[in-house]
Every structure is written in structure tokens, then in C-alpha cells.
Design an enzyme around this catalytic site. Structure first.
Site, PDB file in Angstrom:
ATOM      1  N   PHE A  40       0.846  -1.090   0.126  1.00  0.00           N
ATOM      2  CA  PHE A  40      -0.053  -0.293  -0.010  1.00  0.00           C
ATOM      3  C   PHE A  40       0.835   1.156  -0.155  1.00  0.00           C
ATOM      4  CE2 PHE A  40      -1.756   3.580   1.969  1.00  0.00           C
ATOM      5  CZ  PHE A  40      -3.064   3.498   1.393  1.00  0.00           C
ATOM      6  N   GLU A  41       0.630   1.978  -1.052  1.00  0.00           N
ATOM      7  CA  GLU A  41       1.430   3.296  -1.047  1.00  0.00           C
ATOM      8  C   GLU A  41       0.854   4.213  -1.815  1.00  0.00           C
ATOM      9  OE1 GLU A  41       5.595   2.532  -2.313  1.00  0.00           O
ATOM     10  OE2 GLU A  41       5.137   2.197  -4.219  1.00  0.00           O
ATOM     11  N   ILE A  42       0.888   5.603  -1.506  1.00  0.00           N
ATOM     12  CA  ILE A  42       0.237   6.543  -2.323  1.00  0.00           C
ATOM     13  C   ILE A  42       1.516   7.659  -2.370  1.00  0.00           C
ATOM     14  CG2 ILE A  42      -1.407   8.497  -2.526  1.00  0.00           C
ATOM     15  CD1 ILE A  42      -3.394   6.689  -0.884  1.00  0.00           C
TER      16      ILE A  42
END
Length: 323
Positions: free
Chosen positions: A249-251
Site C-alpha cells: 500500500f503506497e500513495i
């Protein structure tokens, strides 16, 4: 305020938040920005990808309709395209990774790789003996943002197959990144297996010796070299705590990866060969770069409830990164 399945508030960041009602279908001035949902996925993972999409569409993207960008080292099947597009009203784009981005580099010695892979297998390092896993780690570390299809795209939200999203999120996370000058968003910190990255930190120190100018004045180096929580990790990883942002999960803002500092760093690591001779993952590589080269205030923790199979052990989660 958003909530989890038990109706406990998850919290929202302070400041101006762009809400779903501003993205109504009939609004010609919807404030959607230059961003995409991004997945590296195989055709045979369509079930898991559809499940992840259904969760994220239900909790967030059906309100904002950001496009999806799928990447594969082989062409996507019509079944994959049909089933994924059916899950969302947003546009889905399907891209093949250039051969030169996926192939094992010419400077990698295959005999040495096979010997190293066998050692990783004996040490029970997950996926350590799979060539495709090493290729994936390398691509996610320094090549995905170089794909021609993403050259005009700035922000992305990485979405893996078989991820569950539990919380309703009612604001535009991409606009939050842009409006508040954030570079990277994460949900949890984990420790890596030190046997998989024994020379990653020493190679990083070699790079810093040549390029001290790349270190940010307000960096997170102390987090990277912490030896108090898991001293045995720091010892086995030769000075690195092994704590990292869980990049499943990365933005993030791809302009950071496109910077000269990160580009030079990745190229140094790539030539060192650790993506194949060890099992350097994109998570520790991204985390070390962010911890050294970026201002710590530009790294943001998102209170978004997620889970992935296989789920990370709760004992591996820490409070770790603080700003």
C-alpha cells in the site's frame, strides 16, 4: 470522519479535504487531478484483482472515479480486461512492460544468481529462489515510473491483488497529497528479513559517500538505523533497522522517484546486483530513499483500514516512523 466495521472513527487529516459530492458526474469542474490506481498483476491473478477492486471501489473510488492502470510482463487477456472493467465506472488501462525493463540485466551473473537463490531458499526467505520475484522487486523499485504510459502521470495509489479495504474514505487522497505537499503515504511499518538485504545498507553508505548532497536536512536517518527495537536486525543487516514502509500500500508522488537523487541511487543499487544476488525488495529501497533524501514532514500516515493475504504478522508492526 470515517469509520471502520466496528464504527470506530479512523480519523481524517486536518486541512482542506475534497469531498465526494464535488466529484458528481454532472460537475464539469470536478477537481480530479493527474493520478491513477496502479497494479502490477498477472492474468491468472484476476480473481484477487477483482476482489481488491470491488473493495476499493466500494469504499473510495466509486466516489472519485480515478482511472486504473494495469501492468503485466505479458499481454493481458480479454477475460482479464472484461472482468476488471466491469467492476468500475472509471477508465481501465492495460499496459505491457517493455522487455528491457523486465529482463534480468546483462551484468547479472546467472551462476551466481542461482547459487544465491539456493542460499535464500535454505534460509527460508520467501520467494528468494524465484527469478520473477526478483524481477518484480527491481521493476517496482526503479522502473515502473519510467514506463511510457506513466510519463504524464504524477500520483499513484498502488493496489495489489487480494487486498481488503474496510474503511469508507470520503475525501480525495490524491488532492490531499497535492494540496499539502506530501510525497509519500503509508499505512504501516514492518521489519524485513535481514538475511534478504545484508548489503543494502552498506551499498547505501557507499552511495552517500559519493553523494552527501542528496541527504535531506530534515531526514529520518535515525529511524533507518534504529538498533533499540530489534538490535539483532540491525546487526544482521549491517546497520539498517530493516524497518520499512509496507509498499503493498503506497500513495506517492512519482516526481520523487524521477528526481536525480533517487535515479542515481537506484542505478547504483541496480549495478550492485542485490536485486538478484540477495532479495532487495522495493519496500526497503523506497523506505531508505525516502528516509534519507526526503523531508520527513512530507511523509504521511493514512488511517485507512486494510488487510492482505498473507497478512503481515501483528508482531511485525511497530510505531516506528514518527514525524
Amino acid at each position: 470522519m470515517t469509520s471502520d466495521p466496528n464504527n470506530e472513527p479512523t480519523g481524517e487529516p486536518e486541512g482542506k479535504l475534497w469531498r465526494a459530492d464535488e466529484y458528481a458526474a454532472g460537475n464539469p469542474d470536478a477537481p480530479r487531478i493527474n493520478a491513477t490506481l496502479l497494479s502490477l498483476v498477472r492474468n491468472e491473478e484476476v480473481e484477487g484483482m477483482v476482489q481488491s477492486m470491488m473493495d476499493l471501489e466500494r469504499t473510495w473510488n466509486s466516489k472519485f472515479n480515478y482511472p486504473w492502470s494495469f501492468f503485466n510482463d505479458v499481454p493481458f487477456t480479454e477475460e482479464f480486461k472484461t472482468r476488471t472493467q466491469a467492476v468500475t465506472k472509471a477508465k481501465c488501462n492495460y499496459y505491457q512492460i517493455p522487455k528491457e525493463h523486465w529482463d534480468v540485466p546483462s551484468w547479472i551473473n546467472n551462476d551466481l544468481f542461482e547459487e544465491s537463490a539456493e542460499i535464500l531458499k535454505e534460509q527460508e526467505i520467501q520467494y528468494g529462489n524465484l527469478v520473477s520475484y526478483h524481477q518484480m522487486c527491481r521493476w517496482n523499485s526503479g522502473l515502473f515510473y519510467r514506463h511510457p504510459a506513466l510519463q504524464q502521470t504524477r500520483y499513484y495509489w498502488r493496489v495489489e491483488p487480494k487486498v481488503h479495504f474496510f474503511c469508507d474514505v470520503d475525501y480525495d487522497v490524491f488532492r490531499y497529497m497535492a494540496d499539502h505537499n506530501k510525497t509519500y503515504g503509508f499505512t504501516v511499518n514492518l521489519y524485513d528479513a535481514p538475511q534478504s538485504i545484508p548489503t543494502l545498507w552498506p551499498e547505501t553508505l557507499k552511495f552517500l559517500a559519493v553523494h552527501p548532497e542528496y541527504e535531506s536536512e530534515n531526514n529520518a536517518r535515525e529511524w533507518l538505523v534504529d538498533s533499540t527495537r530489534r538490535p539483532e536486525h540491525n546487526i544482521k543487516a549491517n546497520g539498517y533497522s530493516t524497518c520499512h514502509f509496507w509498499s503493498n500500500f503506497e500513495i506517492a508522488d512519482m516526481d520523487f522517484w524521477r528526481s536525480k537523487a533517487y535515479g542515481d541511487y537506484f542505478d547504483h543499487l541496480d549495478r550492485a546486483g542485490g536485486f538478484f544476488y540477495e532479495r532487495w525488495g522495493d519496500a526497503p529501497v523506497h523506505s531508505i530513499a525516502l528516509g534519507l533524501f526526503e523531508d520527513a514532514s512530507k511523509i504521511h500516515w493514512y488511517a485507512i483500514c486494510i488487510a492482505q493475504y498473507p497478512q503481515a504478522k501483528i508482531t511485525d508492526q511497530i510505531e516506528g516512523f514518527a514525524i
